[in-house]
Write an enzyme that holds these catalytic residues in place. Sequence first.
Site, PDB file in Angstrom:
ATOM      1  N   LYS A 115       0.826  -1.219   0.000  1.00  0.00           N
ATOM      2  CA  LYS A 115       0.000   0.000   0.000  1.00  0.00           C
ATOM      3  C   LYS A 115       0.856   1.264   0.000  1.00  0.00           C
ATOM      4  CE  LYS A 115      -4.368  -1.830   0.964  1.00  0.00           C
ATOM      5  NZ  LYS A 115      -5.725  -1.722   1.406  1.00  0.00           N
ATOM      6  N   LYS A 197      -3.936 -10.166  -6.141  1.00  0.00           N
ATOM      7  CA  LYS A 197      -5.248 -10.551  -5.613  1.00  0.00           C
ATOM      8  C   LYS A 197      -6.331  -9.579  -6.092  1.00  0.00           C
ATOM      9  CE  LYS A 197      -5.972  -8.115  -1.315  1.00  0.00           C
ATOM     10  NZ  LYS A 197      -7.006  -8.014  -0.341  1.00  0.00           N
ATOM     11  N   LYS A 200     -10.893  -4.676  -3.803  1.00  0.00           N
ATOM     12  CA  LYS A 200     -11.976  -3.727  -4.057  1.00  0.00           C
ATOM     13  C   LYS A 200     -11.451  -2.335  -4.364  1.00  0.00           C
ATOM     14  CE  LYS A 200     -13.516  -3.995   0.579  1.00  0.00           C
ATOM     15  NZ  LYS A 200     -12.490  -3.604   1.548  1.00  0.00           N
TER      16      LYS A 200
HETATM   17  P1  ATP Z   1      -8.714  -3.161  -0.116  1.00  0.00           P
HETATM   18  O1  ATP Z   1      -8.582  -3.324  -1.587  1.00  0.00           O
HETATM   19  O2  ATP Z   1      -9.386  -1.887   0.287  1.00  0.00           O
HETATM   20  O3  ATP Z   1      -7.449  -3.424   0.620  1.00  0.00           O
HETATM   21  P2  ATP Z   1      -9.806  -5.782   0.087  1.00  0.00           P
HETATM   22  O4  ATP Z   1     -10.612  -6.057  -1.118  1.00  0.00           O
HETATM   23  O5  ATP Z   1      -8.468  -6.406   0.191  1.00  0.00           O
HETATM   24  O6  ATP Z   1      -9.729  -4.238   0.350  1.00  0.00           O
HETATM   25  P3  ATP Z   1     -10.633  -6.091   2.863  1.00  0.00           P
HETATM   26  O7  ATP Z   1     -11.687  -5.243   3.409  1.00  0.00           O
HETATM   27  O8  ATP Z   1      -9.253  -5.693   3.185  1.00  0.00           O
HETATM   28  O9  ATP Z   1     -10.750  -6.220   1.282  1.00  0.00           O
HETATM   29  O10 ATP Z   1     -10.883  -7.596   3.243  1.00  0.00           O
HETATM   30  C1  ATP Z   1     -12.067  -8.155   3.740  1.00  0.00           C
HETATM   31  C2  ATP Z   1     -11.921  -9.648   3.771  1.00  0.00           C
HETATM   32  O11 ATP Z   1     -11.925 -10.179   2.440  1.00  0.00           O
HETATM   33  C3  ATP Z   1     -10.612 -10.146   4.385  1.00  0.00           C
HETATM   34  O12 ATP Z   1     -10.869 -11.303   5.150  1.00  0.00           O
HETATM   35  C4  ATP Z   1      -9.756 -10.487   3.206  1.00  0.00           C
HETATM   36  O13 ATP Z   1      -8.794 -11.480   3.516  1.00  0.00           O
HETATM   37  C5  ATP Z   1     -10.807 -11.023   2.245  1.00  0.00           C
HETATM   38  N1  ATP Z   1     -10.355 -10.859   0.858  1.00  0.00           N
HETATM   39  C6  ATP Z   1     -10.106  -9.689   0.227  1.00  0.00           C
HETATM   40  N2  ATP Z   1      -9.731  -9.898  -1.032  1.00  0.00           N
HETATM   41  C7  ATP Z   1      -9.724 -11.246  -1.218  1.00  0.00           C
HETATM   42  C8  ATP Z   1      -9.418 -12.094  -2.317  1.00  0.00           C
HETATM   43  N3  ATP Z   1      -9.036 -11.591  -3.476  1.00  0.00           N
HETATM   44  N4  ATP Z   1      -9.542 -13.430  -2.153  1.00  0.00           N
HETATM   45  C9  ATP Z   1      -9.948 -13.957  -0.976  1.00  0.00           C
HETATM   46  N5  ATP Z   1     -10.242 -13.202   0.099  1.00  0.00           N
HETATM   47  C10 ATP Z   1     -10.141 -11.872   0.003  1.00  0.00           C
END
Ligand code: ATP
Length: 336
Positions: A115, A197, A200
Site C-alpha cells: 500500500k 489478488k 476492491k
Molecule cells: P482493499 O482493496 O481496500 O485493501 P480488500 O478487497 O483487500 O480491500 P478487505 O476489506 O481488506 O478487502 O478484506 C475483507 C476480507 O476479504 C478479508 O478477510 C480479506 O482477507 C478477504 N479478501 C479480500 N480480497 C480477497 C481475495 N481476493 N480473495 C480472498 N479473500 C479476500
Amino acid sequence: MDEAKKRIFSAAQPSGNLTLGNYLGALKNWADLQDDFDCIYCVADLHAITVRQDSAELRRRTLETLALYMACGIDPEKVIFFVQSHVPAHAELAWVLGCNTMFGEMSRMTQFKDKSRSHADNVNVGLFTYPVLMAADILLYQTDLVPVGADQKQHIEIARDIAVRFNNNYSPTFVVPEPYILKSSARIMSLAEPERKMSKSDPNKNASVYILDGKDDIIKKFRRAVTDSEACVAADPARPGVYNLVNIYGAVTGKSEREIEESFKGVGYGAFKDAVGEAVADLLAPVQTRYKDILADRAALDRILAEGAEKAAYIARKTLSKVYRKVGFYQIDKKH
Ligand code: ATP
Ligand code: LTN
C-alpha cells in the site's frame, strides 16, 4: 451467547464496493460459521481511513457494507454486528498494544509495503500501525478464530505475537487467536492481472467482479479475463489466469479441480469463461435481491448497529479494563 462456543471475530473495510474475492474469501464463510460459533463481525471504518476516503462516500459505504453482510446471509439475531468507530475501546487498546509492538515488526508487513507503493503520496503513520489496530480488534473479544482470506495471515500472526508478548510481560490477559483460512477460496485473483489478488480498491473496474455487478457485466468481465495461449482448462498454478478461473468455479460450484478439468476437457476458453460467469451470476443474484430490500430499511439497520455496538462495547470494555489494570493505569476507587 453460548459460553461453550468458540469465539470468531472478523471485519472488512468499507473502502470500496465488495468483490467476489471478499464474498468467497470472507463473507460466505462468515455466514457458514454463525450457527456453530459465537461470531462478532465488524465494519472496519477506522482501518479504511488509512487510505484517503471521500467522507460522504465512506459514510454511505459503511451502511452498504453492513447491508451486504446481511444479504450474504449473516443474521443479526445470531451474531454481533457493529461499526468499529462506534466502540471506542478499539482505538484505546490499539494505543497500549502499539507500545508493545516493535517498529521492525511493522516494517516487515507485506500489506504496508504494497500500500505504500500504491499510495506513495499518502504513506501515513496509520497505514504503518494498521496491524496494531487489527490486533486490538481481535484481542478485545478474546477471539479464538479469525476467518479471513490468505492475504491477512501475516496480520493475524502479528496479533498472535502481540498477545503472547503481552501475556508474558504482564500475565495471561488475551486468548491467542488462530487464523481460519479456507483453502479453496483463500485467494481470488484479479481478472486483469492474475498474479495480484482481486481487490476492491483496484482502480481497474474490469479486474474485479463486484458482488453487486449485474449478470451482463459479470459475463463480460469473465470473457475479458486474462488467460494464456494454451487453450486447455487446467488447475495449474503456473498458469495463473486459468488457474484462478478454475479456482473460482470450484469455490462457487463445490466441484474439485479434477472434476472441473474432466468436464471441460477439449472445451475452449470461451465456453469455460461463460460457464464461470454464469455460475458466479447465479450465485450473486439472490444476494443482490436481498441487498436492495435490506438497504431500503434504514431505521432497521440503525437499530441493528446501535444494538451491536452496545453488545460489543460491553465485551470490549471488560478486556480493556483488565489491560489498563495490568499496565498500571491508576483506577479511581468509586467507593470513596
Ligand atoms: P482493499 O482493496 O481496500 O485493501 P480488500 O478487497 O483487500 O480491500 P478487505 O476489506 O481488506 O478487502 O478484506 C475483507 C476480507 O476479504 C478479508 O478477510 C480479506 O482477507 C478477504 N479478501 C479480500 N480480497 C480477497 C481475495 N481476493 N480473495 C480472498 N479473500 C479476500
Ligand atoms: N485488515 C482486514 C480487515 C480487518 C480485520 C480485522 C479482519 C480489520 N480488522 C480483524 C479480521 C480481524 C482486511 O481484511 N484487510
